[in-house]
Design a protein around this motif. Structure first.
Motif, PDB file in Angstrom:
ATOM      1  N   GLU A 293      -8.511 -12.337   1.191  1.00 42.55           N
ATOM      2  CA  GLU A 293      -7.318 -13.045   0.733  1.00 42.55           C
ATOM      3  C   GLU A 293      -6.563 -13.653   1.911  1.00 42.55           C
ATOM      4  O   GLU A 293      -6.016 -14.747   1.810  1.00 42.55           O
ATOM      5  CB  GLU A 293      -6.399 -12.071  -0.014  1.00 42.55           C
TER       6      GLU A 293
ATOM      7  N   ARG B 189     -15.908  -6.039 -10.676  1.00 40.10           N
ATOM      8  CA  ARG B 189     -15.518  -4.704 -10.210  1.00 40.10           C
ATOM      9  C   ARG B 189     -15.641  -3.683 -11.351  1.00 40.10           C
ATOM     10  O   ARG B 189     -16.084  -2.550 -11.135  1.00 40.10           O
ATOM     11  CB  ARG B 189     -14.081  -4.774  -9.677  1.00 40.10           C
TER      12      ARG B 189
ATOM     13  N   ASP C 209     -18.164  -6.117  -5.863  1.00 38.96           N
ATOM     14  CA  ASP C 209     -17.162  -5.263  -5.224  1.00 38.96           C
ATOM     15  C   ASP C 209     -16.949  -5.766  -3.801  1.00 38.96           C
ATOM     16  O   ASP C 209     -17.776  -6.512  -3.274  1.00 38.96           O
ATOM     17  CB  ASP C 209     -17.671  -3.814  -5.187  1.00 38.96           C
TER      18      ASP C 209
ATOM     19  N   GLU D  90      -7.292  -3.985  -6.702  1.00 37.94           N
ATOM     20  CA  GLU D  90      -6.655  -3.013  -5.816  1.00 37.94           C
ATOM     21  C   GLU D  90      -6.178  -1.801  -6.616  1.00 37.94           C
ATOM     22  O   GLU D  90      -6.327  -0.661  -6.175  1.00 37.94           O
ATOM     23  CB  GLU D  90      -5.477  -3.652  -5.069  1.00 37.94           C
TER      24      GLU D  90
ATOM     25  N   LEU E 256     -11.164  -6.739   0.324  1.00 40.93           N
ATOM     26  CA  LEU E 256     -10.642  -7.813  -0.517  1.00 40.93           C
ATOM     27  C   LEU E 256      -9.402  -8.467   0.102  1.00 40.93           C
ATOM     28  O   LEU E 256      -9.236  -9.684   0.076  1.00 40.93           O
ATOM     29  CB  LEU E 256     -10.299  -7.222  -1.890  1.00 40.93           C
ATOM     30  N   ARG E 257      -8.535  -7.634   0.680  1.00 41.34           N
ATOM     31  CA  ARG E 257      -7.306  -8.197   1.230  1.00 41.34           C
ATOM     32  C   ARG E 257      -7.613  -9.058   2.449  1.00 41.34           C
ATOM     33  O   ARG E 257      -6.948 -10.064   2.694  1.00 41.34           O
ATOM     34  CB  ARG E 257      -6.333  -7.070   1.583  1.00 41.34           C
TER      35      ARG E 257
ATOM     36  N   TYR F  58       0.812  -1.224   0.000  1.00 41.14           N
ATOM     37  CA  TYR F  58       0.000   0.000   0.000  1.00 41.14           C
ATOM     38  C   TYR F  58       0.845   1.273   0.000  1.00 41.14           C
ATOM     39  O   TYR F  58       0.319   2.362   0.173  1.00 41.14           O
ATOM     40  CB  TYR F  58      -0.964   0.042   1.200  1.00 41.14           C
ATOM     41  N   GLU F  59       2.155   1.129  -0.172  1.00 46.54           N
ATOM     42  CA  GLU F  59       3.011   2.312  -0.129  1.00 46.54           C
ATOM     43  C   GLU F  59       3.173   2.900  -1.526  1.00 46.54           C
ATOM     44  O   GLU F  59       3.374   2.174  -2.493  1.00 46.54           O
ATOM     45  CB  GLU F  59       4.393   1.945   0.411  1.00 46.54           C
ATOM     46  N   LEU F  60       3.097   4.223  -1.589  1.00 47.25           N
ATOM     47  CA  LEU F  60       3.286   4.903  -2.861  1.00 47.25           C
ATOM     48  C   LEU F  60       3.943   6.246  -2.561  1.00 47.25           C
ATOM     49  O   LEU F  60       3.562   6.934  -1.620  1.00 47.25           O
ATOM     50  CB  LEU F  60       1.929   5.112  -3.554  1.00 47.25           C
TER      51      LEU F  60
ATOM     52  N   ILE G 165       1.514  10.141  -5.781  1.00 47.81           N
ATOM     53  CA  ILE G 165       0.177  10.462  -5.268  1.00 47.81           C
ATOM     54  C   ILE G 165      -0.254  11.831  -5.803  1.00 47.81           C
ATOM     55  O   ILE G 165      -1.372  12.012  -6.292  1.00 47.81           O
ATOM     56  CB  ILE G 165       0.171  10.430  -3.724  1.00 47.81           C
TER      57      ILE G 165
ATOM     58  N   ARG H 220      -8.998   0.322  -7.310  1.00 49.15           N
ATOM     59  CA  ARG H 220      -9.406   1.027  -6.083  1.00 49.15           C
ATOM     60  C   ARG H 220      -8.502   2.237  -5.846  1.00 49.15           C
ATOM     61  O   ARG H 220      -8.965   3.318  -5.475  1.00 49.15           O
ATOM     62  CB  ARG H 220      -9.343   0.068  -4.888  1.00 49.15           C
TER      63      ARG H 220
ATOM     64  N   LEU I  25       7.045   5.955   3.577  1.00 50.85           N
ATOM     65  CA  LEU I  25       6.265   6.366   2.413  1.00 50.85           C
ATOM     66  C   LEU I  25       4.805   6.525   2.820  1.00 50.85           C
ATOM     67  O   LEU I  25       4.334   5.843   3.720  1.00 50.85           O
ATOM     68  CB  LEU I  25       6.361   5.296   1.324  1.00 50.85           C
ATOM     69  N   PRO I  26       4.119   7.423   2.171  1.00 52.10           N
ATOM     70  CA  PRO I  26       2.682   7.513   2.440  1.00 52.10           C
ATOM     71  C   PRO I  26       2.006   6.204   2.051  1.00 52.10           C
ATOM     72  O   PRO I  26       2.441   5.545   1.106  1.00 52.10           O
ATOM     73  CB  PRO I  26       2.207   8.649   1.528  1.00 52.10           C
ATOM     74  N   THR I  27       0.994   5.841   2.778  1.00 47.90           N
ATOM     75  CA  THR I  27       0.311   4.591   2.445  1.00 47.90           C
ATOM     76  C   THR I  27      -1.131   4.868   2.034  1.00 47.90           C
ATOM     77  O   THR I  27      -1.769   5.784   2.532  1.00 47.90           O
ATOM     78  CB  THR I  27       0.294   3.610   3.632  1.00 47.90           C
ATOM     79  N   LEU I  28      -1.587   4.057   1.115  1.00 44.76           N
ATOM     80  CA  LEU I  28      -2.973   4.132   0.676  1.00 44.76           C
ATOM     81  C   LEU I  28      -3.814   3.296   1.644  1.00 44.76           C
ATOM     82  O   LEU I  28      -3.292   2.366   2.253  1.00 44.76           O
ATOM     83  CB  LEU I  28      -3.082   3.587  -0.744  1.00 44.76           C
ATOM     84  N   PRO I  29      -5.075   3.613   1.790  1.00 43.98           N
ATOM     85  CA  PRO I  29      -5.875   2.851   2.761  1.00 43.98           C
ATOM     86  C   PRO I  29      -5.978   1.373   2.367  1.00 43.98           C
ATOM     87  O   PRO I  29      -6.258   1.069   1.210  1.00 43.98           O
ATOM     88  CB  PRO I  29      -7.248   3.526   2.710  1.00 43.98           C
ATOM     89  N   PRO I  30      -5.685   0.480   3.283  1.00 43.08           N
ATOM     90  CA  PRO I  30      -5.727  -0.947   2.954  1.00 43.08           C
ATOM     91  C   PRO I  30      -7.163  -1.465   2.892  1.00 43.08           C
ATOM     92  O   PRO I  30      -8.081  -0.836   3.421  1.00 43.08           O
ATOM     93  CB  PRO I  30      -4.960  -1.598   4.098  1.00 43.08           C
ATOM     94  N   SER I  31      -7.315  -2.613   2.249  1.00 41.01           N
ATOM     95  CA  SER I  31      -8.670  -3.183   2.144  1.00 41.01           C
ATOM     96  C   SER I  31      -8.801  -4.335   3.127  1.00 41.01           C
ATOM     97  O   SER I  31      -9.115  -5.454   2.760  1.00 41.01           O
ATOM     98  CB  SER I  31      -8.952  -3.647   0.725  1.00 41.01           C
ATOM     99  N   ARG I  32      -8.489  -4.046   4.391  1.00 41.49           N
ATOM    100  CA  ARG I  32      -8.620  -5.078   5.419  1.00 41.49           C
ATOM    101  C   ARG I  32      -9.985  -4.951   6.091  1.00 41.49           C
ATOM    102  O   ARG I  32     -10.819  -4.185   5.642  1.00 41.49           O
ATOM    103  CB  ARG I  32      -7.467  -4.935   6.410  1.00 41.49           C
TER     104      ARG I  32
END
Lengths: 341, 350
Positions: free
Chosen positions: B143, A275, B135, A222, B139-140, A106-108, A113, A225, B76-83
């Motif tokens: 998984e 999706r 949808d 993902e 999703l994670r 999830y790092e970018l 960004i 998303r 690093l900035p992180t995107l919101p996880p799909s947990r």
């Protein structure tokens, strides 16, 4: 002058760089929905990829990482039916590793960004029939196959990971059909007499099995998303556009080509197909793409047929028109759609 | 009193361990500090500045003895996880659109996670009868619980496909989200499914530990999962029945006036059918408490050739979303009477 940037998104080896190279050839030949009136300032980077294509090989995977700096293909284009609208587009080539990492962790980087937030168009690349697309089997939907092959397949399972990576751009072996192990071709029924011998040959019987990779379709979902989270609305307030491009379209059989990209996705990647059918705040369109009309790593006759030819004359975009799939020789169509006013 | 170690090969300054094995206060590589150096730091610093040289204690200070040696890595900035979704996010989703919250209860090993995994894997291959995936915000998380179903040990199916469920936060439920498209009419259904450890149900029975299961009051249907193997076995059936009836009683108390539909979900259908007598007994207990029980047996996985893996899972979901229609007339025609209200009387004359 309008400006716009189109983000290219896709995992390693999904065909982003090759598409940019072929796109540039189309611009240069002044064919297609988007026309370039003059040469862009810096063509060195696309030139590298073009050199590979002209040698009738696919460009190798972009090995650069974020620290090496980015390479943007910047060009001024005009729609062929639009006399006035000169538009500067930039197509940053983002290495597939960056996307792989974004999906895994999830790092970018903030730089990307910001880049996404400033853009409202993207092309998501999905390469058909590559072993890089992990499609692991499981005990619910493939029980019978797993039981049948239990004696032999666990060694093979998980080894389909990086097979394609080294030879991706070089004239390597022909890529295999799909990621799932080829079942049914040679049912290896273990006899009772064979079993003890097989066990002896395998001293590491208690080695834990390799952890399966994240299924490709989960990665695609993902990425979609992330695009939904990051892309901005278009200047007129409409939804951001994402062109989903199935590359290596020429690798599909006749029936699959006729059925179109959505049917292909439904068959191979049901989660992702679902999706895509629920676009929410994205405007999604599907395309099939063959940049040279065939597989440069496949039959020699095909490579030979391209000798000396202008590559802007080969390849096509597969689009659905009036319910029928047509192969349009204009490879700029996905880009033109994503950027269209 | 000695200062920092001058031996470049020694790690004492960082670890307080002398690589030469010397007692720290006697090590010749650590210079002795004078009283002046210890007491009058400011004067000493001014003096060293004036001289343009640095004393040993300044070096020690610069070395930041015992401090961090490396800069903190830039994250690093992180995107919101799909947990999994927490209660707040689940609430927000329920407020934003029509969402079906499914409560899932059952003792450890009943097959709660296996059922969710089975549903997910069927959807992932497009083999979920009557519905397709549309949808998921988690999703994670799917998984992660499905990982074990893609591994196998040489020559044999795995003994246990799903890992025992544990939660990082043992006080709050984590929810899985699925949005399904019904194939027959394209209608979308949002489902929220908690993946809870069986211990939560166990502690509900044993200690009436209800606080973290309060969310069940918002559920429109509850999957009451029971281990089909225990009910199929004469040795274990009595205790299994006893515990199941206790769980129903606890649920009734927890839910107060609320009476959601209860789907009794016996797992491991591949091992054997759930005995009719047990259904009758559990129904009797439930009916006495005001519940209506419907049966929905499943085989999340199956090692029986006659029962396909995932058998019953699609039907379970379908019945959760679309309750069985009752055979009652929507607008029954009634006999009109002169004394009735005018409109009804008028209707009766037509």
């Amino acid at each position: 002058m309008n400006t716009g940037s189109v983000m290219l998104v896709g995992g390693p080896g999904s065909g982003k760089t090759n598409y940019i190279a072929r796109l540039w050839l189309a611009f240069k030949a002044k064919k297609g929905a988007l026309l370039a009136e003059r040469l862009p300032t810096n063509i060195q980077y696309v030139d590298d990829a073009v050199r590979h294509l002209m040698a009738r090989k696919f460009a190798p995977r972009s090995e650069r990482n974020i620290e090496d700096g980015r390479r943007d293909f910047v060009i001024k284009v005009r729609g062929n039916s639009d006399a006035g609208g000169l538009k500067q587009i930039s197509v940053p080539d983002i290495t597939g590793e960056l996307w792989k990492r974004a999906v895994d962790t999830y790092e970018l980087h903030q730089e990307w960004i910001d880049e996404f937030k400033g853009s409202s168009s993207a092309i998501l690349f999905i390469r058909a029939h590559t072993k890089l697309n992990a499609q692991p089997m499981d005990w619910v939907t493939a029980r019978d196959i797993l039981q049948m092959h239990a004696e032999t397949m666990d060694d093979e399972f998980g080894d389909d990971d990086d097979e394609d990576e080294e030879g991706d751009g070089e004239a390597g072996a022909a890529p295999g059909p799909i990621a799932a192990p080829a079942v049914g071709s040679e049912p290896p029924v273990a006899t009772v007499a064979d079993a003890p011998a097989a066990r002896q040959r395998e001293p590491a019987a208690h080695t834990p099995p390799k952890a399966p990779k994240l299924p490709a379709q989960v990665g695609f979902c993902e990425l979609l998303r992330f695009l939904e989270l990051l892309l901005s609305d278009r200047p007129d307030g409409s939804k951001p556009r994402v062109a989903v491009v199935v590359t290596a379209w020429d690798m599909l059989d006749g029936d699959a080509k006729k059925a179109g990209p959505m049917q292909y996705l439904k068959k191979e990647f049901p989660l992702f197909a679902g999706r895509v059918q629920t676009p929410r705040r994205l405007d999604i369109e599907l395309f099939g793409m063959s940049i040279v009309g065939g597989d440069l790593k496949g039959k020699r006759e095909f490579r030979d047929s391209l000798k000396g030819r202008d590559l802007s004359e080969v390849g096509y975009t597969a689009v659905m028109r009036n319910g029928v799939m047509v192969e349009d020789e204009d490879v700029t169509l996905p880009l033109a759609w994503a950027l269209a006013d | 009193m000695r200062g920092s170690c001058k031996d470049a090969n020694c790690t004492f300054n960082l670890t307080k361990m002398c690589v030469r094995g010397n007692p720290p206060d006697e090590c010749p590589h650590r210079p002795l500090l004078t009283d002046v150096e210890l007491v009058d730091d400011d004067d000493e610093r001014q003096q060293s500045d004036a001289d343009g040289r640095e004393s040993s204690s300044d070096v020690a200070r610069l070395l930041d003895v015992g401090g961090a040696v490396l800069d903190a890595p830039t994250e690093l900035p992180t995107l919101p996880p799909s947990r999994t979704l927490d209660l707040d996010k689940a609430n927000a989703m329920m407020a934003a659109r029509q969402t079906c919250m499914i409560g899932i209860v059952g003792l450890p090993g009943a097959g709660k996670t296996a059922c969710l995994v089975s549903a997910y894997l069927l959807l992932a291959k497009g083999e979920f009868e009557g519905f397709s995936f549309s949808d998921s915000a988690t999703l994670r998380a799917f998984e992660e619980i499905a990982r074990g179903s893609r591994m196998w040990v040489k020559g044999n199916p795995p003994e246990q496909i799903t890992a025992h469920t544990t939660l990082s936060d043992d006080r709050e439920a984590g929810f899985l989200h699925l949005r399904l498209r019904r194939d027959c009419d394209g209608r979308l259904f949002d489902l929220l499914l908690p993946d809870l450890p069986g211990e939560w149900s166990k502690e509900l029975i044993d200690f009436n530990n209800v606080a973290r299961l309060e969310f069940l009051k918002s559920s429109s249907v509850i999957w009451f999962m029971v281990d089909g193997r225990q009910f199929a076995n004469d040795e274990s059936v009595a205790y299994a029945r006893y515990r199941a009836s206790l769980l129903i009683e606890r649920l009734a108390e927890l839910l107060g006036e609320h009476r959601p539909r209860i789907l009794l979900v016996p797992t491991w259908r591949d091992v054997g059918d759930f005995p009719d007598a047990e259904v009758a007994r559990l129904s009797e207990t439930a009916t006495g408490l005001g519940f209506e029980i419907e049966m929905a047996p499943i085989a999340s996985f199956s090692w029986n050739e006659d029962v396909p893996p995932g058998d019953g899972v699609a039907k379970l979901v379908e019945r959760s979303i679309c309750p069985r229609k009752r055979a009652r007339a929507f607008w029954p025609v009634t006999e009109a009477d002169e004394d009735d209200r005018a409109l009804l009387a008028f209707r009766g004359r037509q």
